[in-house]
Scaffold this motif. Structure first.
Motif, short mmCIF file in Angstrom:
data_model
loop_
_atom_site.label_atom_id
_atom_site.label_comp_id
_atom_site.label_asym_id
_atom_site.label_seq_id
_atom_site.Cartn_x
_atom_site.Cartn_y
_atom_site.Cartn_z
N PRO A 9 5.85 -9.05 -1.91
CA PRO A 9 5.55 -10.26 -1.12
C PRO A 9 4.35 -10.05 -0.18
N ILE A 10 3.69 -11.17 0.10
CA ILE A 10 2.60 -11.15 1.07
C ILE A 10 3.07 -11.97 2.28
N ARG A 11 3.01 -11.37 3.45
CA ARG A 11 3.43 -12.02 4.68
C ARG A 11 2.20 -12.19 5.59
N SER A 12 2.32 -13.21 6.43
CA SER A 12 1.20 -13.45 7.37
C SER A 12 1.12 -12.33 8.37
N THR A 13 -0.08 -12.04 8.77
CA THR A 13 -0.29 -10.92 9.71
C THR A 13 0.03 -11.29 11.14
N ASP A 14 0.16 -12.60 11.42
CA ASP A 14 0.42 -12.97 12.80
C ASP A 14 1.88 -13.34 13.04
N GLN A 15 2.49 -14.08 12.13
CA GLN A 15 3.88 -14.51 12.33
C GLN A 15 4.85 -13.81 11.36
N TYR A 16 4.35 -13.00 10.46
CA TYR A 16 5.18 -12.21 9.52
C TYR A 16 6.10 -13.09 8.68
N GLU A 17 5.52 -14.25 8.26
CA GLU A 17 6.27 -15.14 7.41
C GLU A 17 5.73 -15.04 5.99
N LEU A 18 6.60 -15.30 4.99
CA LEU A 18 6.22 -15.19 3.58
C LEU A 18 5.20 -16.28 3.25
N ILE A 19 4.05 -15.87 2.72
CA ILE A 19 3.01 -16.84 2.40
C ILE A 19 2.59 -16.73 0.93
N GLY A 20 3.11 -15.70 0.17
CA GLY A 20 2.75 -15.59 -1.24
C GLY A 20 3.20 -14.25 -1.83
N TYR A 21 2.73 -14.01 -3.06
CA TYR A 21 3.08 -12.78 -3.78
C TYR A 21 1.83 -12.13 -4.35
N LEU A 22 1.88 -10.82 -4.37
CA LEU A 22 0.81 -10.03 -4.97
C LEU A 22 1.37 -9.32 -6.20
N SER A 23 0.75 -9.48 -7.33
CA SER A 23 1.16 -8.79 -8.57
C SER A 23 -0.01 -7.98 -9.09
N ILE A 24 0.21 -6.72 -9.21
CA ILE A 24 -0.80 -5.84 -9.82
C ILE A 24 -0.29 -5.50 -11.21
N ILE A 25 -1.04 -5.91 -12.21
CA ILE A 25 -0.64 -5.73 -13.61
C ILE A 25 -1.22 -4.41 -14.09
N LEU A 26 -0.35 -3.49 -14.50
CA LEU A 26 -0.78 -2.17 -14.99
C LEU A 26 -0.99 -2.23 -16.50
N ASP A 27 -1.93 -1.42 -16.94
CA ASP A 27 -2.22 -1.32 -18.37
C ASP A 27 -1.11 -0.51 -19.05
N GLN A 28 -0.32 -1.15 -19.91
CA GLN A 28 0.79 -0.47 -20.59
C GLN A 28 0.29 0.69 -21.44
N GLN A 29 -0.81 0.49 -22.12
CA GLN A 29 -1.34 1.54 -22.99
C GLN A 29 -1.74 2.77 -22.19
N PHE A 30 -2.32 2.54 -21.03
CA PHE A 30 -2.71 3.67 -20.18
C PHE A 30 -1.48 4.46 -19.74
N ILE A 31 -0.42 3.76 -19.35
CA ILE A 31 0.79 4.44 -18.89
C ILE A 31 1.41 5.24 -20.05
N GLU A 32 1.45 4.65 -21.24
CA GLU A 32 2.04 5.36 -22.37
C GLU A 32 1.20 6.56 -22.79
N GLU A 33 -0.11 6.46 -22.63
CA GLU A 33 -0.96 7.63 -22.90
C GLU A 33 -0.64 8.75 -21.92
N GLN A 34 -0.39 8.37 -20.70
CA GLN A 34 0.01 9.39 -19.72
C GLN A 34 1.33 10.06 -20.12
N LEU A 35 2.26 9.25 -20.60
CA LEU A 35 3.54 9.81 -21.02
C LEU A 35 3.40 10.70 -22.25
#
Length: 579
Positions: free
Chosen positions: A168-194
């Motif tokens: 979740p993303i919260r406001s820096t002044d009132q600490y209320e929920l204002i949105g979401y952050l999603s970081i999409i990882l490369d599946q192929q990269f992770i499997e190569e690591q494995l």
């Protein structure tokens, strides 16, 4: 087998030594194999855990980097303003888009970044997401921690499986929920690591959370069975967990490391069959080592037993098969140990036995000479006393020519009896001596008997033991004719020469003996060989019998046959000699 074991000390010692060596070797082989298997399993576990730790380091670095990036994005003033205000300019959207695009392109493991406001502004992402097919379930409590799930995502550029990290993303002044952050990882990269993990044996590596298997180095690892079976095993309090479990009817070692920042479990699965080939190799080496050790030990034991028991077996065989009468052969000793001393003592004992045997032979020879002289002395005085008594009787009654003949015959008789100590004479001399004796007895007992002698002329010059015939004739006169008080008695001396043996038969027609007395006398002849002194009845015959036995052996023994009122017959056989 039991008979074989008891039959020889060598067999017993061999069995005991082999058991004493083989049992420890066998137990040591089992212990070595079990130890090698455990060490192999432990080494596999440690190697797998070490590989997982290397992968953990890489993933933690990535997670920490994403965590710092998320903080940087959440605190960005443009993003905060975009999520708080409903009216934003196009330029502001472009600035945010350019900012997240630069971040996405700077990291090889980031496939996309998505910002989702809750104020009805449009989502902003590096690549527009056309389709998002969720394969897992995100956290619904909207906590500040990362939540992750696996997606099939289709963007304007490509379609691929991805892992989405959302917070979740919260406001820096009132600490209320204002949105979401999603970081999409490369599946192929992770499997190569494995897949880059360096397991010493082939195994499976999974990256999972409580709702899905996020990635794996093998296909078909996203099954619900694995998720339901493995996750409860590894989701423990410990950061590192090692356990054994049966997966798909196959026993496996399960290793796990927890990544607490993202609530991931890094799991390694190593089937036992992957290092069972190594165990078979250890088993082969163990069996080979034990087999070689058994062969070497068997050779050493047999050599040692033969080295120790061989001289004892030779000594035992020598003691068993030795015949003192044929001579005892000494044994060779090649050592100075107890066995060597035993063989040396055996040789000394043999030498002592030989000396004693020679001494016994010498003593027996001397004893025989003494006994012969004693026997002969026992015969001569007996007749001499009787003859002197007769002379005395004739001298008292009348002086006649018979006295002269008797004295002459007695002189010849005594001269032959002494014979300068010799024990042998010719047959002719033995018969002359017999005639002198008969002349004396005919004067004493006129008309009582007469003597008939039939001897082959071929044997008259051969040598015979002297004083053999005279005691037999004397026995016939005293015990065969005198008790009858009749005249006309007859004594026959018959000799038969056959193959160097003289068969002699002395018979008379006197009173004879009962069968019981004959058997007793023949039995006495059997016993006289072991008697020290001849005493008792018929000592004259027994003396002659003993002399024949001493000089000619058991084949010369007397045999008497007789019937009452019909007479007595004595038989013996002796070899004659030429000198």
């Amino acid at each position: 087998m039991k008979q074989w074991f008891r039959s020889s000390l060598q067999n017993q010692l061999t069995v005991f030594m082999l058991l004493a060596v083989f049992i420890p070797i066998f137990l040591l082989g089992i212990f070595s194999y079990i130890t090698a298997v455990n060490l192999s399993k432990e080494r596999t576990t440690l190697s797998g855990l070490s590989s997982l730790e290397q992968l953990e380091t890489s993933l933690e670095f990535m997670v920490n980097d994403l965590n710092n990036m998320s903080i940087f994005l959440i605190g960005n003033q443009n993003i905060q303003q975009y999520l708080k205000e409903n009216q934003v300019s196009v330029q502001q959207r472009r600035d945010i888009y350019g900012f997240i695009s630069n971040l996405t392109l700077s990291k090889p493991y980031i496939a996309n970044i998505l910002i989702q406001p809750i104020n009805h502004n449009e989502d902003i992402s590096t690549y527009p997401i056309l389709i998002g097919d969720e394969k897992g379930q995100t956290n619904s409590d909207h906590s500040d921690k990362w939540s992750s799930t696996r997606y099939f995502s289709k963007t304007s550029i490509e379609s691929q499986e991805v892992i989405a990290l959302e917070r979740p993303i919260r406001s820096t002044d009132q600490y209320e929920l204002i949105g979401y952050l999603s970081i999409i990882l490369d599946q192929q990269f992770i499997e190569e690591q494995l897949e880059s993990i360096n397991f010493e044996w082939d195994g499976s590596v999974l990256l999972m959370n409580d709702v899905s298997i996020l990635a794996g180095n093998h296909e078909n690892l996203n099954s619900n069975y694995l998720l339901e079976t493995i996750y409860p095993l590894v989701n423990a309090q410990e950061e590192r967990n090692i356990t054994t479990h049966t997966i798909n009817e196959e026993k496996s070692t399960v290793l796990s490391i927890s990544l607490s920042e993202v609530e991931w479990e890094l799991v390694g699965i190593i089937p036992f069959k992957q290092f069972s080939s190594q165990n078979r190799y250890f088993l082969f080496l163990t069996v080979l080592a034990v087999g070689v050790a058994i062969i070497l030990v068997l050779g050493f034991v047999l050599f040692f037993v033969k080295k120790v028991i061989g001289p004892l077996s030779t000594l035992s065989s020598a003691l068993t098969n030795s015949d003192p009468g044929e001579g005892i052969k000494p044994l060779e000793s090649h050592s100075e140990d107890e066995v060597g001393h035993l063989i040396t003592s055996y040789n000394k004992l043999n030498n002592r036995i030989l000396l004693l045997m020679e001494k016994i032979k010498e003593n027996e020879a001397n004893k025989r000479k003494v006994d012969l002289h004693a026997l002969q002395a026992q015969i001569n005085p007996h007749f001499l006393y009787n003859t002197l008594a007769s002379i005395h009787w004739m001298a008292l009654t009348s002086k006649e020519k018979g006295i002269s003949q008797m004295v002459s015959s007695l002189s010849s008789f005594l001269r032959f009896s002494l014979n300068k100590g010799s024990e042998y004479c010719t047959v002719e001399q033995e018969l002359a001596h017999l005639y002198n004796y008969v002349k004396i007895q005919e004067i004493r007992y006129p008309g009582v008997f007469r003597l008939l002698v039939e001897m082959p002329s071929d044997v008259k010059q051969l040598y015979i033991l002297k004083l053999v015939f005279q005691p037999l004739i004397e026995n016939s006169i005293l015990h065969g004719f005198l008790p009858k008080e009749d005249e006309g008695g007859e004594i026959k001396v018959l000799g038969e020469w056959e193959h160097s043996q003289l068969h002699v038969t002395v018979s008379d027609n006197g009173v004879g003996m009962s069968q019981e007395k004959v058997e007793k006398l023949n039995q006495q002849f059997q016993l006289d060989m072991n008697e020290k002194e001849i005493v008792g009845e018929h000592y004259g015959l027994r003396n002659v019998n003993l002399r024949l036995l001493l000089h000619y052996g058991p084949s010369a023994r007397f045999h008497i046959s007789s019937r009452p009122h019909e007479g007595t017959t004595a038989n013996f056989s002796i070899p004659l000699e030429r000198r």
